[in-house]
Design a protein around this motif. Structure first.
Motif, PDB file in Angstrom:
ATOM      1  N   MET A   1       0.838  -1.193   0.000  1.00  0.00           N
ATOM      2  CA  MET A   1       0.000   0.000   0.000  1.00  0.00           C
ATOM      3  C   MET A   1       0.879   1.250   0.000  1.00  0.00           C
ATOM      4  SD  MET A   1      -3.027   1.119   2.699  1.00  0.00           S
ATOM      5  CE  MET A   1      -1.980   0.904   4.141  1.00  0.00           C
ATOM      6  N   ARG A   2       0.649   2.115  -0.971  1.00  0.00           N
ATOM      7  CA  ARG A   2       1.345   3.391  -1.035  1.00  0.00           C
ATOM      8  C   ARG A   2       0.491   4.443  -0.349  1.00  0.00           C
ATOM      9  NH1 ARG A   2       4.889   4.315  -5.053  1.00  0.00           N
ATOM     10  NH2 ARG A   2       5.396   6.142  -3.786  1.00  0.00           N
ATOM     11  N   LYS A   3       1.111   5.204   0.553  1.00  0.00           N
ATOM     12  CA  LYS A   3       0.401   6.252   1.283  1.00  0.00           C
ATOM     13  C   LYS A   3       1.074   7.585   0.972  1.00  0.00           C
ATOM     14  CE  LYS A   3       1.104   4.012   5.129  1.00  0.00           C
ATOM     15  NZ  LYS A   3       1.116   3.673   6.564  1.00  0.00           N
ATOM     16  N   ILE A   4       0.355   8.461   0.280  1.00  0.00           N
ATOM     17  CA  ILE A   4       0.949   9.672  -0.272  1.00  0.00           C
ATOM     18  C   ILE A   4       0.159  10.890   0.184  1.00  0.00           C
ATOM     19  CG2 ILE A   4       1.539  10.900  -2.395  1.00  0.00           C
ATOM     20  CD1 ILE A   4       1.587   8.110  -3.775  1.00  0.00           C
ATOM     21  N   ALA A   5       0.846  11.880   0.734  1.00  0.00           N
ATOM     22  CA  ALA A   5       0.224  13.146   1.114  1.00  0.00           C
ATOM     23  C   ALA A   5       0.590  14.200   0.074  1.00  0.00           C
ATOM     24  CB  ALA A   5       0.696  13.588   2.496  1.00  0.00           C
ATOM     25  N   VAL A   6      -0.423  14.870  -0.446  1.00  0.00           N
ATOM     26  CA  VAL A   6      -0.222  15.929  -1.433  1.00  0.00           C
ATOM     27  C   VAL A   6      -0.440  17.257  -0.724  1.00  0.00           C
ATOM     28  CG1 VAL A   6      -0.913  16.859  -3.667  1.00  0.00           C
ATOM     29  CG2 VAL A   6      -1.074  14.388  -3.240  1.00  0.00           C
ATOM     30  N   TYR A   7       0.615  18.053  -0.633  1.00  0.00           N
ATOM     31  CA  TYR A   7       0.575  19.339   0.064  1.00  0.00           C
ATOM     32  C   TYR A   7       0.717  20.485  -0.924  1.00  0.00           C
ATOM     33  CZ  TYR A   7       1.017  17.629   4.908  1.00  0.00           C
ATOM     34  OH  TYR A   7       0.795  17.055   6.138  1.00  0.00           O
ATOM     35  N   GLY A   8       0.157  21.627  -0.562  1.00  0.00           N
ATOM     36  CA  GLY A   8       0.321  22.817  -1.376  1.00  0.00           C
ATOM     37  C   GLY A   8      -0.479  23.960  -0.797  1.00  0.00           C
ATOM     38  N   LYS A   9      -0.136  25.148  -1.221  1.00  0.00           N
ATOM     39  CA  LYS A   9      -0.839  26.346  -0.780  1.00  0.00           C
ATOM     40  C   LYS A   9      -2.319  26.265  -1.159  1.00  0.00           C
ATOM     41  CE  LYS A   9      -0.956  31.339  -1.613  1.00  0.00           C
ATOM     42  NZ  LYS A   9      -2.378  31.322  -2.015  1.00  0.00           N
ATOM     43  N   GLY A  10      -3.176  26.809  -0.327  1.00  0.00           N
ATOM     44  CA  GLY A  10      -4.588  26.872  -0.661  1.00  0.00           C
ATOM     45  C   GLY A  10      -4.806  27.600  -1.975  1.00  0.00           C
ATOM     46  N   GLY A  11      -5.603  27.019  -2.857  1.00  0.00           N
ATOM     47  CA  GLY A  11      -5.881  27.632  -4.143  1.00  0.00           C
ATOM     48  C   GLY A  11      -4.887  27.304  -5.231  1.00  0.00           C
ATOM     49  N   ILE A  12      -3.871  26.512  -4.922  1.00  0.00           N
ATOM     50  CA  ILE A  12      -2.847  26.207  -5.927  1.00  0.00           C
ATOM     51  C   ILE A  12      -3.290  25.089  -6.873  1.00  0.00           C
ATOM     52  CG2 ILE A  12      -1.595  24.457  -4.585  1.00  0.00           C
ATOM     53  CD1 ILE A  12      -0.194  27.209  -6.951  1.00  0.00           C
ATOM     54  N   GLY A  13      -4.372  24.408  -6.542  1.00  0.00           N
ATOM     55  CA  GLY A  13      -4.872  23.349  -7.415  1.00  0.00           C
ATOM     56  C   GLY A  13      -4.535  21.955  -6.949  1.00  0.00           C
ATOM     57  N   LYS A  14      -4.162  21.801  -5.677  1.00  0.00           N
ATOM     58  CA  LYS A  14      -3.759  20.471  -5.214  1.00  0.00           C
ATOM     59  C   LYS A  14      -4.933  19.497  -5.180  1.00  0.00           C
ATOM     60  CE  LYS A  14      -4.172  21.837  -0.450  1.00  0.00           C
ATOM     61  NZ  LYS A  14      -5.576  21.432  -0.464  1.00  0.00           N
ATOM     62  N   SER A  15      -6.145  19.998  -4.899  1.00  0.00           N
ATOM     63  CA  SER A  15      -7.301  19.105  -4.912  1.00  0.00           C
ATOM     64  C   SER A  15      -7.583  18.615  -6.328  1.00  0.00           C
ATOM     65  CB  SER A  15      -8.534  19.809  -4.343  1.00  0.00           C
ATOM     66  OG  SER A  15      -8.362  20.086  -2.971  1.00  0.00           O
ATOM     67  N   THR A  16      -7.439  19.512  -7.303  1.00  0.00           N
ATOM     68  CA  THR A  16      -7.604  19.116  -8.703  1.00  0.00           C
ATOM     69  C   THR A  16      -6.567  18.074  -9.077  1.00  0.00           C
ATOM     70  OG1 THR A  16      -8.568  21.231  -9.362  1.00  0.00           O
ATOM     71  CG2 THR A  16      -7.507  19.933 -11.089  1.00  0.00           C
ATOM     72  N   LEU A  17      -5.309  18.310  -8.693  1.00  0.00           N
ATOM     73  CA  LEU A  17      -4.254  17.360  -9.025  1.00  0.00           C
ATOM     74  C   LEU A  17      -4.454  16.030  -8.302  1.00  0.00           C
ATOM     75  CD1 LEU A  17      -2.927  19.927 -10.227  1.00  0.00           C
ATOM     76  CD2 LEU A  17      -0.730  19.019  -9.443  1.00  0.00           C
ATOM     77  N   THR A  18      -4.831  16.091  -7.030  1.00  0.00           N
ATOM     78  CA  THR A  18      -5.000  14.860  -6.263  1.00  0.00           C
ATOM     79  C   THR A  18      -6.132  14.014  -6.823  1.00  0.00           C
ATOM     80  OG1 THR A  18      -4.229  16.014  -4.269  1.00  0.00           O
ATOM     81  CG2 THR A  18      -5.341  13.905  -3.958  1.00  0.00           C
ATOM     82  N   SER A  19      -7.281  14.633  -7.111  1.00  0.00           N
ATOM     83  CA  SER A  19      -8.415  13.864  -7.616  1.00  0.00           C
ATOM     84  C   SER A  19      -8.150  13.309  -9.010  1.00  0.00           C
ATOM     85  CB  SER A  19      -9.689  14.708  -7.598  1.00  0.00           C
ATOM     86  OG  SER A  19      -9.534  15.885  -8.364  1.00  0.00           O
ATOM     87  N   ASN A  20      -7.411  14.053  -9.837  1.00  0.00           N
ATOM     88  CA  ASN A  20      -7.072  13.530 -11.156  1.00  0.00           C
ATOM     89  C   ASN A  20      -6.042  12.408 -11.063  1.00  0.00           C
ATOM     90  OD1 ASN A  20      -8.331  14.888 -13.667  1.00  0.00           O
ATOM     91  ND2 ASN A  20      -8.022  16.580 -12.239  1.00  0.00           N
ATOM     92  N   LEU A  21      -5.118  12.513 -10.125  1.00  0.00           N
ATOM     93  CA  LEU A  21      -4.179  11.420  -9.899  1.00  0.00           C
ATOM     94  C   LEU A  21      -4.929  10.184  -9.413  1.00  0.00           C
ATOM     95  CD1 LEU A  21      -1.384  10.164  -9.633  1.00  0.00           C
ATOM     96  CD2 LEU A  21      -1.143  11.322  -7.414  1.00  0.00           C
ATOM     97  N   ALA A  22      -5.877  10.369  -8.501  1.00  0.00           N
ATOM     98  CA  ALA A  22      -6.689   9.248  -8.025  1.00  0.00           C
ATOM     99  C   ALA A  22      -7.439   8.608  -9.183  1.00  0.00           C
ATOM    100  CB  ALA A  22      -7.669   9.733  -6.961  1.00  0.00           C
TER     101      ALA A  22
END
Length: 249
Positions: A1-22
């Motif tokens: 199991m890979r456990k990965i935390a995606v961090y970034g400034k608010g509004g930088i698009g990390k949720s977009t990147l995380t959900s697309n990676l998922a």
């Protein structure tokens, strides 16, 4: 199991990147859990057809008790991705970081990982403040790897530097390590050069270069990830390439 935390400034698009990676990982047949660790509780909305998910903290406020099953605080999204949102306290009251810690403790009690047996767990974490609960994925053994999302904008790089420094400060304790940088382009002057300078300063690779794309906005207007909406688009191919790199490690 890979456990990965995606961090970034608010509004930088990390949720977009995380959900697309998922989504990209799910398309390749992997069993994925995405846990949104932001008080806005909007990390997983584009995996769920634009439908907001009841957050753990929201559930506890509404019912004045802890949920007794995963079904009460989770939903299956695109590709079978299991979506969970920690949420946060009532605005102006309480600490959002404590909400993350409370959620993680609850998920342990509900035996999330034992039950789901995921291939990859993605934590989408607000990176403006790397303290308390927001550092929990790094410090408490929930994540093994950290990906930092940034653009070439000054404040995005400032937050990225704080995140990288925080992880480096934990290096001798066996906590999570930063595996690389995700460049989410905003098309600012000297953007690639600035991000390369940051990456070199911390001896980190740039794992993905995500182009600015209208396809992302078009997908999100429909409550979708771009990987689902336009899988052949260049920006979607960048997410598939990132997913492949992660799976090869």
């Amino acid at each position: 199991m890979r456990k990965i935390a995606v961090y970034g400034k608010g509004g930088i698009g990390k949720s977009t990147l995380t959900s697309n990676l998922a989504a990209a990982l799910a398309v390749q047949g992997k069993k994925v859990i995405q846990i949104g660790c932001d008080p806005k509780a909007d990390s997983t909305i584009n995996l769920l057809g634009g439908r907001p998910l009841q957050s753990v903290m929201g559930y506890m406020r509404e019912f004045d008790e802890e949920p007794t099953s995963l079904e009460e605080i989770s939903a299956r999204g695109f590709g079978g991705v299991l979506c969970i949102e920690t949420g946060g306290p009532t605005p102006g009251l309480g600490c959002a970081g404590r909400g993350i810690i409370a959620t993680f403790n609850l998920l342990e009690d509900l035996e999330l990982f034992e039950r789901e047996q995921p291939d990859v767990v993605l934590y989408d974490v607000l990176g403006d403040v790397v303290c308390g609960g927001f550092a929990a994925p790094i410090r408490e053994g929930y994540a093994e790897d950290v990906l930092i999302v940034t653009s070439g904008e000054k404040m995005a790089l400032y937050a990225a530097n704080n995140i990288a420094t925080a992880v480096e400060n934990f290096a001798d304790r066996g906590y999570a390590k930063v595996r690389g940088v995700l460049l989410n382009r905003r098309n600012v002057p000297r953007e690639e050069e600035k991000v390369q300078e940051f990456a070199r300063a911390h001896q980190l690779p740039i794992l993905a270069d995500i182009p600015r794309s209208d396809a992302i906005s078009e997908a999100e207007e429909r409550g979708m990830t771009v990987v689902e909406y336009a899988p052949d688009a260049p920006v979607s191919q960048a997410f598939f390439a990132l997913a492949n790199d992660i799976l090869k490690e």
